[in-house]
Design a protein around this motif. Structure first.
Motif, PDB file in Angstrom:
ATOM      1  N   PHE A   1      45.927  42.534  41.681  1.00 46.10           N
ATOM      2  CA  PHE A   1      47.018  43.378  41.782  1.00 46.10           C
ATOM      3  C   PHE A   1      48.491  42.314  41.447  1.00 46.10           C
TER       4      PHE A   1
ATOM      5  N   SER B   1      42.338  48.676  48.612  1.00 49.93           N
ATOM      6  CA  SER B   1      42.090  48.107  47.114  1.00 49.93           C
ATOM      7  C   SER B   1      41.678  49.238  46.172  1.00 49.93           C
TER       8      SER B   1
ATOM      9  N   GLN C   1      44.464  51.184  45.061  1.00 49.67           N
ATOM     10  CA  GLN C   1      45.127  50.765  43.679  1.00 49.67           C
ATOM     11  C   GLN C   1      44.502  50.661  42.617  1.00 49.67           C
TER      12      GLN C   1
END
Length: 286
Positions: A10, A65, A68
């Motif tokens: 990311f 996570s 995302q």
């Protein structure tokens, strides 16, 4: 090409590599799989405290996570024609990426790389550099300051391996999709037998031409004792968009990545670097 694996943490570097991968995948009708590795370990935390106080955080890191990853995939699906999926594993990034790539064998792994100062490269190395050494699939490294543009010229620096034809065909497929030009180049050292090298290169050229579109492929044999300096000059002079090389355990990439000039080629070359896993038939079974 059907599958492209894109590791992400990311960060801006990995987001840039993903943007490049999405553009590539759209033109190649390939599916993207995002891969993330999560962990809570820190070298500054006492292991006993880690077990006591951070065990519950593992699930939290996983959930955050995955939110995302899901958002990335949804954006790709909503704004492009690409299919996208994701996987999320606990562990250190290098270990997770190498294990997953070697298990699933994607057609291409695309990963970003950072720009580091020379002393940092020597002392710490990079995750990307370690991954390159250990993955068995083709990998494309995207420097952090390189944005996607349609490739007009793709160069392949051959070093005479049994898998050269397969790798040329891989590049030929890319070239057809993008209507780009393929350039096959070999760097001949000044100390090598010129006549032998010229004949060998000519024979290699004949074999390759049997399998590819001749009108958009050129061949270049160049002289120089320093492979990396010659390749740097070549890709600049020819305005190359993607440079391809083949790695082996003891030959080309080992020479390519040794010394300060070669480190500059890997870490600072201002274009995507496509790295194949070279294959050679053992002499004792020929």
């Amino acid at each position: 090409m059907k599958s492209i694996l894109v590791p992400t943490d990311f960060s801006p570097i990995s987001k840039n590599a993903l943007a490049y991968a999405v553009n590539l995948a759209e033109n190649l009708d390939a599916q993207i799989t995002l891969l993330h590795a999560y962990h809570t370990f820190s070298i500054n935390i006492n292991p006993s405290l880690l077990i006591k106080e951070y065990k519950e955080d593992v699930e939290l890191f996983k959930r955050v996570s995955e939110i995302q990853l899901k958002a990335f995939c949804e954006e790709i699906k909503n704004t492009t024609s690409c299919q996208c999926g994701y996987v999320n594993y606990q562990g250190l990034a290098k270990d997770v990426i190498v294990e997953y790539a070697n298990k699933t064998k994607p057609d291409l792994l695309i990963i970003g790389t950072e720009n580091l100062m020379p002393i940092e490269r020597i002392v710490y190395g990079t995750v990307t550099g370690k991954i390159i050494k250990e993955v068995d699939c083709s990998i494309m490294v995207i420097p952090e300051d390189v944005k996607y543009t349609t490739p007009k010229k793709i160069a392949f620096a051959i070093d005479y391996h049994d898998s050269d034809i397969d790798e040329v065909l891989f590049i030929e497929n890319l070239s057809k999709k993008f209507n780009s030009k393929t350039l096959i180049v070999h760097v001949m050292k000044d100390t090598e037998d010129v006549l032998f090298e010229e004949n060998y290169f000519m024979n290699t050229q004949v074999e390759i031409k049997k399998r590819i579109s001749k009108n958009k492929t050129t061949f270049n044999l160049i002289n120089g004792n320093n492979i990396t300096e010659e390749l740097e000059k070549y890709v600049t002079d020819e305005s190359i968009d993607i440079l391809a090389v083949a790695k082996t355990k003891k030959t080309f990439l080992e020479r390519l990545f040794s010394g300060s000039v070669s480190q500059k080629l890997f870490y600072h070359i201002n274009m995507p670097l496509l790295i194949f896993e070279a294959k050679d038939i053992p002499e004792d079974i020929i």
